[in-house]
Design a protein around this motif. Structure first.
Motif, PDB file in Angstrom:
ATOM      1  N   PHE A 220       5.742  -6.965  -5.365  1.00 54.63           N
ATOM      2  CA  PHE A 220       5.644  -7.500  -4.000  1.00 54.63           C
ATOM      3  C   PHE A 220       6.872  -8.350  -3.668  1.00 54.63           C
ATOM      4  O   PHE A 220       7.346  -8.348  -2.527  1.00 54.63           O
TER       5      PHE A 220
ATOM      6  N   ASN B 119      -4.341  -9.688   3.802  1.00 55.05           N
ATOM      7  CA  ASN B 119      -3.921  -9.355   2.444  1.00 55.05           C
ATOM      8  C   ASN B 119      -2.729 -10.196   2.004  1.00 55.05           C
ATOM      9  O   ASN B 119      -2.662 -10.638   0.850  1.00 55.05           O
ATOM     10  N   ASN B 120      -1.799 -10.426   2.913  1.00 53.70           N
ATOM     11  CA  ASN B 120      -0.630 -11.235   2.562  1.00 53.70           C
ATOM     12  C   ASN B 120      -1.018 -12.643   2.144  1.00 53.70           C
ATOM     13  O   ASN B 120      -0.450 -13.212   1.202  1.00 53.70           O
ATOM     14  N   GLN B 121      -1.991 -13.234   2.843  1.00 51.86           N
ATOM     15  CA  GLN B 121      -2.439 -14.587   2.478  1.00 51.86           C
ATOM     16  C   GLN B 121      -3.038 -14.597   1.067  1.00 51.86           C
ATOM     17  O   GLN B 121      -2.818 -15.520   0.272  1.00 51.86           O
TER      18      GLN B 121
ATOM     19  N   LEU C 153       6.015  -8.248   1.530  1.00 48.39           N
ATOM     20  CA  LEU C 153       4.598  -8.202   1.837  1.00 48.39           C
ATOM     21  C   LEU C 153       4.296  -7.069   2.818  1.00 48.39           C
ATOM     22  O   LEU C 153       5.195  -6.339   3.244  1.00 48.39           O
TER      23      LEU C 153
ATOM     24  N   ILE D  32      -2.379 -12.349  -1.360  1.00 53.14           N
ATOM     25  CA  ILE D  32      -1.300 -12.069  -2.320  1.00 53.14           C
ATOM     26  C   ILE D  32      -0.499 -13.334  -2.609  1.00 53.14           C
ATOM     27  O   ILE D  32      -0.169 -13.638  -3.759  1.00 53.14           O
ATOM     28  N   LEU D  33      -0.195 -14.087  -1.568  1.00 52.94           N
ATOM     29  CA  LEU D  33       0.617 -15.298  -1.742  1.00 52.94           C
ATOM     30  C   LEU D  33      -0.089 -16.375  -2.557  1.00 52.94           C
ATOM     31  O   LEU D  33       0.563 -17.228  -3.161  1.00 52.94           O
TER      32      LEU D  33
ATOM     33  N   CYS E  64       3.083  -7.077   9.215  1.00 54.33           N
ATOM     34  CA  CYS E  64       2.020  -7.485  10.145  1.00 54.33           C
ATOM     35  C   CYS E  64       2.138  -6.838  11.517  1.00 54.33           C
ATOM     36  O   CYS E  64       1.275  -7.055  12.375  1.00 54.33           O
TER      37      CYS E  64
ATOM     38  N   CYS F 242      -7.584  -8.755  -4.465  1.00 56.70           N
ATOM     39  CA  CYS F 242      -7.539  -9.207  -3.072  1.00 56.70           C
ATOM     40  C   CYS F 242      -8.429  -8.309  -2.227  1.00 56.70           C
ATOM     41  O   CYS F 242      -8.256  -7.084  -2.227  1.00 56.70           O
TER      42      CYS F 242
ATOM     43  N   ARG G  58       2.838  -8.864  -8.838  1.00 51.48           N
ATOM     44  CA  ARG G  58       3.492  -9.849  -7.962  1.00 51.48           C
ATOM     45  C   ARG G  58       4.992  -9.603  -7.898  1.00 51.48           C
ATOM     46  O   ARG G  58       5.618  -9.772  -6.853  1.00 51.48           O
TER      47      ARG G  58
ATOM     48  N   SER H  53      -3.138  -6.564   7.337  1.00 51.04           N
ATOM     49  CA  SER H  53      -1.899  -6.919   6.642  1.00 51.04           C
ATOM     50  C   SER H  53      -1.789  -8.431   6.454  1.00 51.04           C
ATOM     51  O   SER H  53      -1.502  -8.914   5.350  1.00 51.04           O
TER      52      SER H  53
ATOM     53  N   TRP I  95       4.416   0.283   3.611  1.00 53.74           N
ATOM     54  CA  TRP I  95       4.722  -0.443   2.377  1.00 53.74           C
ATOM     55  C   TRP I  95       5.134   0.522   1.256  1.00 53.74           C
ATOM     56  O   TRP I  95       6.095   0.254   0.526  1.00 53.74           O
TER      57      TRP I  95
END
Length: 263
Positions: free
Chosen positions: A169, A73-75, A174, A77-78, A177, A11, A166, A70, A188
């Motif tokens: 996480f 990166n979350n998008q 996550l 990771i998901l 934000c 990512c 994963r 944040s 985190w």
């Protein structure tokens, strides 16, 4: 030659710095060619789509809203396809096929959080791991991480390069934000340690991190420092209470003056 499976999603959050970002994409993509089961997700927070040509190197998404490091990166990771996940900044270099071979043999799928040794451009050790902000850290002698040669637990590392899974996480959650840039890594890692997950520094893996490439496009050094201390304040308000909170807020307030005197 038989391809070696990595089962890895990389990512990458982009923001301008076109020359550096393109160099990164070329290098990391070339280093992965002898391997299989990997993907690169590039989430672009830049105001324009000048980096759209990087779609040639992976899954590219442009989001000019720039909702923060944040969120981006979350998008990524998901949407990850693979079990192992690496968060890597686009100003990190030194990748080779051997780097990924060793990572597959020694680190992938271990069920921990792993940070590696990062060097500055001149080859000096970069301050990339340490302990989360606390009163005890303020008075302890700092650990000489540059001299370490074997893996050891740490409180946190910077997300210029972080390797995990994963599953972790899913356990930790996550990135928060509330931190648009800075301190999201500390927050985190704090939550990971609190969940009983090993957060490790492994100096046997080494890359070069230019550092601050995107921030330097936006802010002067003093503005970046102000934002770092503001982000630390968010961390303090989230995780400390009572006298600890009071002491940490006081320390946070005087840190800029201490930093100015030292420089």
């Amino acid at each position: 030659m038989t391809e070696r499976s990595l089962n890895l999603t990389i990512c990458v959050v982009l923001y301008r710095s076109a020359e550096v970002s393109r160099r990164f994409a070329r290098e990391i993509s070339a280093s992965l060619q002898e391997h299989s089961d990997w993907e690169i997700i590039l989430y672009d927070n830049s105001p324009t789509d000048e980096l759209a040509d990087l779609a040639a190197f992976g899954t590219y998404r442009h989001d000019p809203r720039n909702l923060g490091f944040s969120f981006a990166n979350n998008q990524a990771i998901l949407s990850a396809q693979y079990a192992n996940i690496a968060l890597i900044n686009p100003d990190v270099f030194g990748f080779s096929a051997d780097f990924w071979d060793r990572l597959a043999q020694q680190a992938l799928g271990r069920g921990d959080v792993r940070f590696i040794k990062l060097l500055n451009e001149d080859g000096s050790h970069q301050d990339c791991v340490g302990e989360v902000s606390s009163l005890s850290r303020a008075w302890r002698a700092p650990v000489d991480y540059a001299s370490l040669t074997t893996e050891q637990p740490v409180g946190m590392g910077i997300m210029a390069f972080m390797l995990t899974t994963r599953e972790i996480f899913a356990r930790v959650g996550l990135l928060d934000c509330d931190y648009s840039l800075y301190a999201e890594d500390m927050d985190w890692c704090f939550r990971a340690n609190r969940s009983g997950i090993a957060v490790l520094y492994d100096p046997t893996f080494v890359l070069t991190h230019l550092g601050g490439a995107s921030a330097s496009d936006r802010w002067a050094t003093y503005q970046s420092l102000r934002r770092k201390y503001a982000a630390e304040k968010v961390f303090i308000d989230k995780h400390y209470r009572g006298l600890k909170w009071l002491g940490m807020r006081a320390l946070n307030k005087v840190k800029p003056a201490i930093r100015a005197r030292r420089t």
